[in-house]
Design an enzyme around this catalytic site. Sequence first.
Site, mmCIF file in Angstrom:
data_model
loop_
_atom_site.group_PDB
_atom_site.id
_atom_site.type_symbol
_atom_site.label_atom_id
_atom_site.label_comp_id
_atom_site.label_asym_id
_atom_site.label_seq_id
_atom_site.Cartn_x
_atom_site.Cartn_y
_atom_site.Cartn_z
ATOM 1 C CG HIS A 33 4.619 -3.750 8.180
ATOM 2 N ND1 HIS A 33 4.563 -2.362 7.760
ATOM 3 C CD2 HIS A 33 5.117 -4.204 7.040
ATOM 4 C CE1 HIS A 33 4.832 -2.084 6.689
ATOM 5 N NE2 HIS A 33 5.031 -3.183 5.888
ATOM 6 C CD GLU A 34 2.651 -0.938 14.584
ATOM 7 O OE1 GLU A 34 2.335 0.089 14.737
ATOM 8 O OE2 GLU A 34 2.258 -2.132 14.887
ATOM 9 C CG HIS A 36 0.714 -2.624 5.738
ATOM 10 N ND1 HIS A 36 1.607 -3.740 6.161
ATOM 11 C CD2 HIS A 36 0.884 -2.632 4.450
ATOM 12 C CE1 HIS A 36 2.224 -4.231 4.880
ATOM 13 N NE2 HIS A 36 1.709 -3.451 4.001
ATOM 14 C CB VAL A 175 5.703 3.472 10.061
ATOM 15 C CG1 VAL A 175 5.787 2.851 11.540
ATOM 16 C CG2 VAL A 175 4.447 4.259 9.787
ATOM 17 C CB SER A 185 5.800 -7.654 4.076
ATOM 18 O OG SER A 185 4.874 -6.841 4.317
HETATM 19 P P1 AMP Z 1 2.526 -3.664 0.529
HETATM 20 O O1 AMP Z 1 1.914 -4.485 1.534
HETATM 21 O O2 AMP Z 1 4.057 -3.863 0.835
HETATM 22 O O3 AMP Z 1 2.348 -3.654 -0.817
HETATM 23 O O4 AMP Z 1 2.367 -2.065 0.932
HETATM 24 C C1 AMP Z 1 0.905 -1.649 1.124
HETATM 25 C C2 AMP Z 1 0.922 -0.223 1.230
HETATM 26 O O5 AMP Z 1 1.691 0.215 2.424
HETATM 27 C C3 AMP Z 1 1.771 0.789 0.282
HETATM 28 O O6 AMP Z 1 0.928 1.994 -0.340
HETATM 29 C C4 AMP Z 1 2.986 0.574 0.740
HETATM 30 O O7 AMP Z 1 3.943 2.103 0.277
HETATM 31 C C5 AMP Z 1 2.770 0.985 2.228
HETATM 32 N N1 AMP Z 1 3.573 0.949 3.209
HETATM 33 C C6 AMP Z 1 4.684 -0.284 3.280
HETATM 34 N N2 AMP Z 1 5.530 0.152 4.316
HETATM 35 C C7 AMP Z 1 5.453 1.196 4.781
HETATM 36 C C8 AMP Z 1 5.991 1.850 5.865
HETATM 37 N N3 AMP Z 1 7.023 1.529 6.485
HETATM 38 N N4 AMP Z 1 5.459 3.060 5.877
HETATM 39 C C9 AMP Z 1 4.252 3.547 5.584
HETATM 40 N N5 AMP Z 1 3.737 2.986 4.466
HETATM 41 C C10 AMP Z 1 4.286 1.705 3.945
#
Ligand code: AMP
Length: 298
Positions: A33-34, A36, A175, A185
């Site tokens: 998503h945004e 990432h 974000v 997610s």
């Molecule tokens: P995930 O796929 O949820 O394990 O997240 C992968 C990376 O993206 C991690 O370092 C998260 O902290 C980061 N992340 C997830 N959501 C956000 C968000 N809304 N804003 C910034 N980084 C994010």
Amino acid sequence: VETFTTVAALRHFLRQEGGDAGVGFVPTMGALHEGHRALVRAARRESRLVVASVFVNPLQFGPGEDFERYPRDLPRDAALLAEEGVDALFAPGVAELVPESQETYVDVPSMSQELEGRVRPGHFRGVATIVTKLFHIVAPERAYFGQKDWQQAMLVHRLVRDLAFPITLRVMPTVRADDGLAESSRNAYLDAASRQRATILYRSLVAGERVLARGVRRRAEVEAVMAATLAEEPTFTADYAVVRSAYGLKAEEQVTGDVALLVAGRLAGTHLIDNFVLRVEPDGVRPARDAGGWTFTV
Ligand code: AMP
């Protein structure tokens, strides 16, 4: 974007293409998503070679959690990464990264027992173990994490330091959607009504920031306001609403300097978290960092 599913193939690519290029690495669990996208963009700006990984890490899910139903859409993820100019996507199957005989684990006790670690026993051991493994495989110069998972970022900071990884850790601001809800997610699990109610996390952080802006410095008082705000949404079950020192995540009597406001709970069966990281000074309160985020070098 070139996609690799084996460690050997990715290593081969990195030997060929890597050379002296500092690799920027963005580890994710996919369903991009945004949030990432912001990490990938920062990596693209700052590194000659950008590697992203998509791996739903079974070690970080507890029994009864959502490992099986966690959203997966690799073609869509690959398209987003291609759009952002990512060089390589590492998307291994479970057996490639977690052998059945795996018995070596990485643990960071000071970071893994509290807050999310208390709600999700074993979660951070799973995170630390896979992040370590990915760091060995990709050998990045810089790794990008989101403020959204602040405790995780602080755990990775400790891990990088303790294990002497030659990696600069970048932590990029969270974000959010227009209504304040942090992109996640797991938001995909929420129907329209729950999605709207989920803004309660953001609203409780805003309430916490507001009492700090009014001059309140007693931690218990700020936490009480955050908890009371969460309680305004009856369908939300709070796990915690706390104020901690920003980098060590310690509970201090008085709120001062860089601090993290952290909230978590469940809504319609979905585990949601959020945080603000603020600089609290005698004369006011502001975000601890601007859009550039944090850089931690070892
Ligand atoms: P995930 O796929 O949820 O394990 O997240 C992968 C990376 O993206 C991690 O370092 C998260 O902290 C980061 N992340 C997830 N959501 C956000 C968000 N809304 N804003 C910034 N980084 C994010």
